[in-house]
Structure formats: C-alpha cells, structure tokens
Design a protein around this motif. Structure first.
Motif, PDB file in Angstrom:
ATOM      1  N   ASN A  27      18.144  12.485  44.931  1.00 47.41           N
ATOM      2  CA  ASN A  27      18.354  13.914  45.143  1.00 47.41           C
ATOM      3  C   ASN A  27      17.796  14.733  43.985  1.00 47.41           C
ATOM      4  O   ASN A  27      17.181  15.788  44.187  1.00 47.41           O
ATOM      5  N   LEU A  28      17.994  14.250  42.764  1.00 44.02           N
ATOM      6  CA  LEU A  28      17.455  14.940  41.594  1.00 44.02           C
ATOM      7  C   LEU A  28      15.930  14.976  41.647  1.00 44.02           C
ATOM      8  O   LEU A  28      15.300  15.963  41.238  1.00 44.02           O
ATOM      9  N   GLY A  29      15.336  13.899  42.158  1.00 47.02           N
ATOM     10  CA  GLY A  29      13.886  13.830  42.242  1.00 47.02           C
ATOM     11  C   GLY A  29      13.281  14.883  43.151  1.00 47.02           C
ATOM     12  O   GLY A  29      12.101  15.221  43.023  1.00 47.02           O
ATOM     13  N   ALA A  30      14.085  15.415  44.081  1.00 47.78           N
ATOM     14  CA  ALA A  30      13.586  16.475  44.948  1.00 47.78           C
ATOM     15  C   ALA A  30      13.452  17.800  44.218  1.00 47.78           C
ATOM     16  O   ALA A  30      12.668  18.666  44.622  1.00 47.78           O
ATOM     17  N   ALA A  31      14.207  17.977  43.124  1.00 45.59           N
ATOM     18  CA  ALA A  31      14.190  19.240  42.393  1.00 45.59           C
ATOM     19  C   ALA A  31      13.476  19.153  41.057  1.00 45.59           C
ATOM     20  O   ALA A  31      12.915  20.148  40.580  1.00 45.59           O
ATOM     21  N   VAL A  32      13.483  17.979  40.436  1.00 46.30           N
ATOM     22  CA  VAL A  32      12.884  17.804  39.108  1.00 46.30           C
ATOM     23  C   VAL A  32      11.843  16.691  39.183  1.00 46.30           C
ATOM     24  O   VAL A  32      12.157  15.569  39.600  1.00 46.30           O
ATOM     25  N   HIS A  33      10.644  17.000  38.781  1.00 44.57           N
ATOM     26  CA  HIS A  33       9.550  16.019  38.847  1.00 44.57           C
ATOM     27  C   HIS A  33       9.511  15.223  37.538  1.00 44.57           C
ATOM     28  O   HIS A  33       8.891  15.620  36.555  1.00 44.57           O
ATOM     29  N   ALA A  34      10.239  14.115  37.558  1.00 44.07           N
ATOM     30  CA  ALA A  34      10.302  13.227  36.397  1.00 44.07           C
ATOM     31  C   ALA A  34      10.542  11.813  36.902  1.00 44.07           C
ATOM     32  O   ALA A  34      10.833  11.593  38.085  1.00 44.07           O
ATOM     33  N   SER A  35      10.425  10.847  36.009  1.00 45.68           N
ATOM     34  CA  SER A  35      10.590   9.451  36.404  1.00 45.68           C
ATOM     35  C   SER A  35      12.047   9.181  36.754  1.00 45.68           C
ATOM     36  O   SER A  35      12.960   9.852  36.247  1.00 45.68           O
ATOM     37  N   GLY A  61      11.788  22.001  33.236  1.00 51.38           N
ATOM     38  CA  GLY A  61      12.874  21.730  34.173  1.00 51.38           C
ATOM     39  C   GLY A  61      14.195  21.347  33.545  1.00 51.38           C
ATOM     40  O   GLY A  61      15.026  20.726  34.204  1.00 51.38           O
ATOM     41  N   LYS A  62      14.439  21.730  32.301  1.00 53.17           N
ATOM     42  CA  LYS A  62      15.699  21.359  31.646  1.00 53.17           C
ATOM     43  C   LYS A  62      16.899  21.994  32.351  1.00 53.17           C
ATOM     44  O   LYS A  62      17.892  21.330  32.648  1.00 53.17           O
ATOM     45  N   THR A  63      16.792  23.288  32.614  1.00 56.63           N
ATOM     46  CA  THR A  63      17.887  23.990  33.291  1.00 56.63           C
ATOM     47  C   THR A  63      18.051  23.501  34.724  1.00 56.63           C
ATOM     48  O   THR A  63      19.171  23.294  35.205  1.00 56.63           O
ATOM     49  N   VAL A  64      16.943  23.287  35.398  1.00 56.73           N
ATOM     50  CA  VAL A  64      16.989  22.816  36.786  1.00 56.73           C
ATOM     51  C   VAL A  64      17.666  21.454  36.858  1.00 56.73           C
ATOM     52  O   VAL A  64      18.436  21.177  37.796  1.00 56.73           O
ATOM     53  N   LEU A  65      17.416  20.598  35.890  1.00 57.03           N
ATOM     54  CA  LEU A  65      18.022  19.269  35.890  1.00 57.03           C
ATOM     55  C   LEU A  65      19.540  19.364  35.848  1.00 57.03           C
ATOM     56  O   LEU A  65      20.238  18.674  36.600  1.00 57.03           O
ATOM     57  N   ALA A  66      20.070  20.212  34.970  1.00 51.92           N
ATOM     58  CA  ALA A  66      21.522  20.359  34.869  1.00 51.92           C
ATOM     59  C   ALA A  66      22.113  20.932  36.151  1.00 51.92           C
ATOM     60  O   ALA A  66      23.145  20.454  36.649  1.00 51.92           O
ATOM     61  N   LYS A  67      21.477  21.952  36.707  1.00 50.56           N
ATOM     62  CA  LYS A  67      21.965  22.543  37.951  1.00 50.56           C
ATOM     63  C   LYS A  67      21.898  21.546  39.102  1.00 50.56           C
ATOM     64  O   LYS A  67      22.829  21.446  39.915  1.00 50.56           O
ATOM     65  N   ALA A  68      20.800  20.807  39.176  1.00 48.73           N
ATOM     66  CA  ALA A  68      20.632  19.843  40.264  1.00 48.73           C
ATOM     67  C   ALA A  68      21.666  18.728  40.174  1.00 48.73           C
ATOM     68  O   ALA A  68      22.177  18.257  41.197  1.00 48.73           O
ATOM     69  N   LEU A  69      22.011  18.303  38.959  1.00 47.75           N
ATOM     70  CA  LEU A  69      23.022  17.258  38.793  1.00 47.75           C
ATOM     71  C   LEU A  69      24.375  17.756  39.283  1.00 47.75           C
ATOM     72  O   LEU A  69      25.095  17.033  39.996  1.00 47.75           O
ATOM     73  N   ALA A  70      24.734  18.991  38.923  1.00 46.66           N
ATOM     74  CA  ALA A  70      26.020  19.548  39.361  1.00 46.66           C
ATOM     75  C   ALA A  70      26.076  19.684  40.874  1.00 46.66           C
ATOM     76  O   ALA A  70      27.090  19.370  41.505  1.00 46.66           O
ATOM     77  N   ARG A  71      24.986  20.142  41.474  1.00 48.62           N
ATOM     78  CA  ARG A  71      24.974  20.312  42.929  1.00 48.62           C
ATOM     79  C   ARG A  71      24.976  18.975  43.649  1.00 48.62           C
ATOM     80  O   ARG A  71      25.604  18.822  44.702  1.00 48.62           O
ATOM     81  N   SER A  72      24.285  17.994  43.106  1.00 53.72           N
ATOM     82  CA  SER A  72      24.237  16.680  43.739  1.00 53.72           C
ATOM     83  C   SER A  72      25.612  16.020  43.778  1.00 53.72           C
ATOM     84  O   SER A  72      25.928  15.275  44.703  1.00 53.72           O
ATOM     85  N   LEU A  73      26.427  16.286  42.743  1.00 58.00           N
ATOM     86  CA  LEU A  73      27.747  15.667  42.638  1.00 58.00           C
ATOM     87  C   LEU A  73      28.865  16.596  43.098  1.00 58.00           C
ATOM     88  O   LEU A  73      30.036  16.229  43.013  1.00 58.00           O
ATOM     89  N   ASP A  74      28.506  17.796  43.549  1.00 62.48           N
ATOM     90  CA  ASP A  74      29.484  18.780  44.016  1.00 62.48           C
ATOM     91  C   ASP A  74      30.515  19.086  42.928  1.00 62.48           C
ATOM     92  O   ASP A  74      31.727  19.156  43.185  1.00 62.48           O
ATOM     93  N   LEU A  75      30.023  19.279  41.701  1.00 64.00           N
ATOM     94  CA  LEU A  75      30.885  19.581  40.565  1.00 64.00           C
ATOM     95  C   LEU A  75      30.727  21.046  40.162  1.00 64.00           C
ATOM     96  O   LEU A  75      29.697  21.663  40.417  1.00 64.00           O
ATOM     97  N   THR A  76      31.756  21.584  39.510  1.00 67.14           N
ATOM     98  CA  THR A  76      31.667  22.961  39.031  1.00 67.14           C
ATOM     99  C   THR A  76      30.658  23.041  37.889  1.00 67.14           C
ATOM    100  O   THR A  76      30.511  22.107  37.092  1.00 67.14           O
ATOM    101  N   PHE A  77      29.980  24.188  37.809  1.00 68.03           N
ATOM    102  CA  PHE A  77      28.882  24.347  36.863  1.00 68.03           C
ATOM    103  C   PHE A  77      28.937  25.728  36.228  1.00 68.03           C
ATOM    104  O   PHE A  77      29.129  26.728  36.920  1.00 68.03           O
TER     105      PHE A  77
END
Length: 324
Positions: A27-35, A61-77
């Motif tokens: 899921n993170l790979g869909a938002a952040v282009h990294a290995s 994509g530093k900010t996007v990574l943090a946001k994407a992690l929170a959304r992927s896990l359905d956690l508050t951000f």
C-alpha cells in the motif's frame, strides 16, 4: 542458530503480522516510490516501539510516507511544522481555564496521536525539541506537574534536510539517541520518477489510499514482536558490535546501550515479518547501519580524511564474528 530454534513453529500471531506487513508495504508503494526495504523500515520501527528520523533532501516523499503509513494502518495522525517560534506547549498541550467548571482543563497538543509527523525538527529551538524527549522515551508528557499518557501505538516520524543548516538547531546526541532508526528515501529511478510526475499531476495516490490493517492488528503485531526469541549468542554479538564502535579510533563516541536495545527490537520485528519467531544474525546485520550510524560521532582526524559513520559500522560488522 540451534536446531531447536530452527524447528520452532511460527505462531499464528506471527503469520498475521507478516501478512499485515506485506499489505502495508504494498500500500505504501502506491504512494511513495521507494524500495520495499525502505518502505518496510518505518513499519518495523512502529512494531519495535521506536521512532524514525527521515533525513533527506526536500521533495522525495518524507511527509507522504508518514501520512501513507497512518492511512494504511487506520491510525490517528497529526503533523507539526517545527519553526523557530514554536513553543513546547504547542507540541505537548496546555492547561486552559474553563469558565463553566471554574477549573483548568488540559488541552492535548498534536503529540497525542498514533503517528506524529514532526516536519523539519531541526528548525525549532532546543527547548521545543526537548519537549519530545519524554514523549518519545516514556510515552507520556508532563504539563504543570500533571502526567498525561499518550495513545498507543505511538510513533514519531521526524524529518530534516541534511544539506541546509542556516537557521537550524542541530539535534543533540541525546535526542538523536532517542530515534531508533535514521533513514533516507532517495531519488526514484528514471521510470518511477516519470510515473510519479504523471500521478501527482492528475490524481495523487495518497488521496485515495485506503486502510489495509486495523488498530487491533497493529497492537497484536507489536505484542508478537516482543515475544520473538533471541538467543544469548545474538545478545553477545550485539554487545561485541557496540564495544567495537566504542574502541574504534575513528570515533569520538560509540554506540550506547540504548542503541543495542533498539537494534535487537528492530531485529525482532524484522524476524516477525519474515515469518520467524526467532532472530537470526542477518536480522541484526541488515539493520545495524540505520540503527547505529546516526548515534556515532566521528573523531576529528577521521572526519578530516573523509571517513563516514556508515563505513565505520561496516568495519565493525566485518570485524565482529556473527554466531552460527
């Protein structure tokens, strides 16, 4: 590893955690282009109950990574933009007077979230930076003598630009030691960057990212990571690795005991997502650089010759025999 460790069955909780990790990384790979290895690192840090320092140039994509992690896990951000005029109360919260009750009431700050993005952490004053220390180490904040527990799980993702120092306050060694991992994202490959430009100028993937795990799954995975087995020989391997850094003439400051704890916790989380309930030397070796490098301080002579802390960690790994 011993034969009994090799034959130990993987518990059901471990399988569930590994499945969750695979879904989250995809899921993170869909938002952040990294290995995948890069994308998995903040998740491992969350499972190990650590915190992440993302040190990279702007726009990767530093900010996007943090946001994407929170959304992927359905956690508050929550996101906090650190600036020179930011006060500690702007981070932790403040007591305000409630006219109806005639008493002071605590208004929580942005640190009260599962994942807290601290953007450009080195732009705030040391006083404001230190407001995070208690939260990161003890999972609580103290305001006007009253202690308030933070929500769990709790992960700080802090960012800083490594090439711009004007108007910044470098993090002291004690605060760097609170971050379990320092990582970079880096520039994407040519094809990936071209695809990213097309995505971001039409429909950014982050806007449509859906959760692939729930809060209860994350909590269960954290508990499962704690129960992963570590043999005594691996404990001694980590200690030997740290002592090698402390004895190195290239370093003015070697690895602390806290860094060894962080390294083993991350290794246990890695073993879990690899569907093992025991740690192997490769878990420790693969995580040694992101866990140790930012905690080490080069000696002036080594810095003058162009040596890097990453090279010193590699040297320590090569000089420390791993258990078999």
């Amino acid at each position: 590893m011993s034969e009994s460790a090799e034959l130990r069955p993987v518990v059901a909780e471990g399988d569930a955690a590994a499945d969750m990790a695979a879904r989250v990384v995809e899921n993170l790979g869909a938002a952040v282009h990294a290995s995948p290895e890069t994308l998995r690192l903040p998740l491992l840090c969350l499972l190990a109950e650590g915190h992440v320092l993302v040190e990279d140039v702007p726009g990767v994509g530093k900010t996007v990574l943090a946001k994407a992690l929170a959304r992927s896990l359905d956690l508050t951000f929550h996101r906090v933009q650190f600036t020179p005029d930011l006060l500690p109360a702007d981070v932790t919260g403040v007591n305000v007077f409630d006219r109806q009750s005639g008493a002071f009431r605590f208004r929580p700050g942005p640190v009260f979230a599962n994942i807290v993005l601290v953007d450009e952490i080195n732009r705030a004053s040391p006083k404001t930076q230190s407001a995070l220390l208690e939260a990161m180490q003890e999972g609580q904040v103290t305001v006007d003598g009253a202690t308030h527990m933070l929500v769990r799980p709790f992960l700080v993702v802090a960012t800083q630009n490594p090439v711009e120092y004007e108007g910044t306050y470098p993090l002291p060694e004690a605060q760097l030691d609170r971050f379990a991992v320092r990582m970079t994202i880096g520039y994407p490959a040519l094809g990936e960057e071209a695809r990213m430009l097309a995505e971001q100028t039409t429909e950014p993937p982050l806007d449509h990212l859906e959760p692939v795990a729930q809060h209860e799954e994350v909590v269960a995975a954290i508990a499962a990571a704690r129960s992963v087995h570590v043999e005594e020989s691996l404990n001694r391997f980590v200690v030997a690795l740290l002592r090698h850094t402390r004895a190195s003439e290239r370093l003015a400051l070697g690895g602390s005991p806290r860094s060894g704890i962080a390294l083993l916790r991350l290794a246990k989380a890695r073993a879990l997502v690899e569907r093992r309930d025991f740690v192997v030397p490769e878990d420790v070796i693969s995580l040694a650089t992101p866990v140790l490098a930012h905690r080490l301080i080069l000696a002036p002579e080594a810095r003058a010759t162009g040596v890097t802390v990453e090279e010193v960690v590699t040297e320590a790994l090569e000089a420390t025999p791993a258990p078999v």
